[in-house]
Design an enzyme around this catalytic site. Structure first.
Site, PDB file in Angstrom:
ATOM      1  N   GLY A  75       0.823  -1.206   0.000  1.00  0.00           N
ATOM      2  CA  GLY A  75       0.000   0.000   0.000  1.00  0.00           C
ATOM      3  C   GLY A  75       0.852   1.248   0.000  1.00  0.00           C
ATOM      4  CB  ALA A  76       4.092   1.898  -1.684  1.00  0.00           C
ATOM      5  N   GLY A 129      -0.567   4.866  -0.281  1.00  0.00           N
ATOM      6  CA  GLY A 129      -1.610   5.276   0.656  1.00  0.00           C
ATOM      7  C   GLY A 129      -1.063   6.125   1.787  1.00  0.00           C
ATOM      8  NE  ARG A 130      -5.677   8.230   5.139  1.00  0.00           N
ATOM      9  CZ  ARG A 130      -6.696   7.695   4.488  1.00  0.00           C
ATOM     10  NH1 ARG A 130      -7.018   8.166   3.292  1.00  0.00           N
ATOM     11  NH2 ARG A 130      -7.395   6.700   4.993  1.00  0.00           N
ATOM     12  CB  THR A 157      -7.893  -4.119  11.601  1.00  0.00           C
ATOM     13  OG1 THR A 157      -8.407  -3.043  10.792  1.00  0.00           O
ATOM     14  CG2 THR A 157      -6.746  -3.591  12.456  1.00  0.00           C
ATOM     15  CG  ASN A 193      -2.821   1.099  17.453  1.00  0.00           C
ATOM     16  OD1 ASN A 193      -1.681   1.542  17.470  1.00  0.00           O
ATOM     17  ND2 ASN A 193      -3.888   1.884  17.365  1.00  0.00           N
ATOM     18  CG  MET A 194       1.937  -1.805  14.005  1.00  0.00           C
ATOM     19  SD  MET A 194       2.649  -3.351  14.626  1.00  0.00           S
ATOM     20  CE  MET A 194       1.917  -4.525  13.478  1.00  0.00           C
ATOM     21  CG  HIS A 209     -10.519   4.963  13.683  1.00  0.00           C
ATOM     22  ND1 HIS A 209     -10.965   4.305  14.807  1.00  0.00           N
ATOM     23  CD2 HIS A 209      -9.171   4.759  13.631  1.00  0.00           C
ATOM     24  CE1 HIS A 209      -9.939   3.721  15.406  1.00  0.00           C
ATOM     25  NE2 HIS A 209      -8.845   3.980  14.716  1.00  0.00           N
ATOM     26  CG  HIS A 210      -9.727   7.842   8.775  1.00  0.00           C
ATOM     27  ND1 HIS A 210     -10.073   7.069   7.692  1.00  0.00           N
ATOM     28  CD2 HIS A 210      -8.746   7.174   9.437  1.00  0.00           C
ATOM     29  CE1 HIS A 210      -9.324   5.980   7.668  1.00  0.00           C
ATOM     30  NE2 HIS A 210      -8.519   6.014   8.716  1.00  0.00           N
ATOM     31  CE  LYS A 238     -10.598   1.229  11.927  1.00  0.00           C
ATOM     32  NZ  LYS A 238      -9.508   0.542  11.198  1.00  0.00           N
TER      33      LYS A 238
END
Length: 282
Positions: free
Chosen positions: A24-25, A27-28, A115, A139-140, A170-171, A174
């Protein structure tokens, strides 16, 4: 099979650096991870993946930062992973599983922040971990995982006499709800209290619901704007309330936590791990 790789991968100065591919390079989150790799002393970008329909395919992965890395974004998973030691994946369940199939064949480890997996899909990931080490966490963020530890302690102490509600925001983009982090919070607390989240979770309330089941864990979901991620757990007792909250203002916390997971994997060939393992919280 050939792929476009960063000159840094083959340079003597970076020989010992961990080579990382990003899914997903464009993406945000993908861009945040790429920026974190650029600033890292011990990790280097070695591959960049995106879906075939992405307009970024073929472009340099760090073009958005104003310089060239020599790593082109590709939809060819095998080519994108050809020079990588570890894949970091924050995409969608189906995409992550497709990437892991190639990782398994090439001997590439993985850090998974995706997720929304089903139980069957989680079982597939556990099977892959028998061949290549994986860190998977909803969640990292280091702060979120410390929060999970605090919730574990609080749930043990307040297993009776307190109603537990998880509120997450969330935004607008999601796609899964409740968030993986909220579900992980529920799982951690349920386990600490000797309960099964599948049996005690309440995800919806509407109409005449009757009195609250004191053994339940409730979830409320908010979606809107550009909220990166807010999570609050409310322990509501008689005469007092305790709230444990974590708020993210930037995805950089997820990126830095992901790099800590990458470094952790350097010492493991196989096995399934989470951020509690990475942070020594078990």
């Amino acid at each position: 099979m050939t792929g476009t790789t960063s000159p840094a991968v083959s340079s003597p100065a970076s020989a010992a650096r961990c080579r990382v591919a990003i899914a997903g390079a464009s993406g945000r989150m993908g861009r945040m991870l790429i920026e974190a790799l650029r600033d890292s002393d011990d990790c280097v970008l070695a591959g960049a993946l995106d879906v075939p329909a992405s307009p970024a395919i073929g472009s340099d992965a760090t073009a958005f930062l104003g310089h060239a890395s020599g790593v082109a974004i590709t939809a060819d998973v095998a080519a994108g992973l050809a020079n990588a030691d570890v894949l970091i994946d924050f995409t969608r369940p189906e995409g992550t599983l497709a990437h892991l199939a190639v990782c398994s064949r090439l001997g590439v480890k993985a850090v998974i922040g995706t997720t929304g997996f089903s139980d069957a899909q989680k079982a597939e990931i556990a099977a892959y971990a028998q061949r290549n080490a994986i860190v998977m966490a909803p969640n990292m963020s280091v702060g979120v995982n410390v929060t999970l530890k605090l919730l574990q302690m609080a749930a043990k102490a307040m297993s009776t006499g307190y109603d537990i509600e998880v509120i997450e925001a969330h935004h607008r983009h999601k796609v899964d709800a409740p968030s993986g982090t909220a579900l992980k919070m529920g799982e951690v607390m349920a386990e600490a209290m000797g309960r099964n989240l599948k049996e005690c979770a309440v995800y919806e309330r509407y109409g005449h619901t009757g009195e609250r089941d004191p053994s339940s864990i409730g979830f409320a979901t908010i979606r809107g704007g550009d909220i990166v991620g807010d999570h609050t757990v409310l322990f509501a007792g008689i005469g007092e309330r305790i709230e444990i909250t974590h708020k993210s203002s930037s995805r950089s916390t997820y990126a830095q936590g992901s790099l800590r997971a990458v470094r952790f994997l350097a010492g493991h060939r196989t096995g399934m791990f989470d951020m509690f393992d990475v942070l020594g919280l078990k």
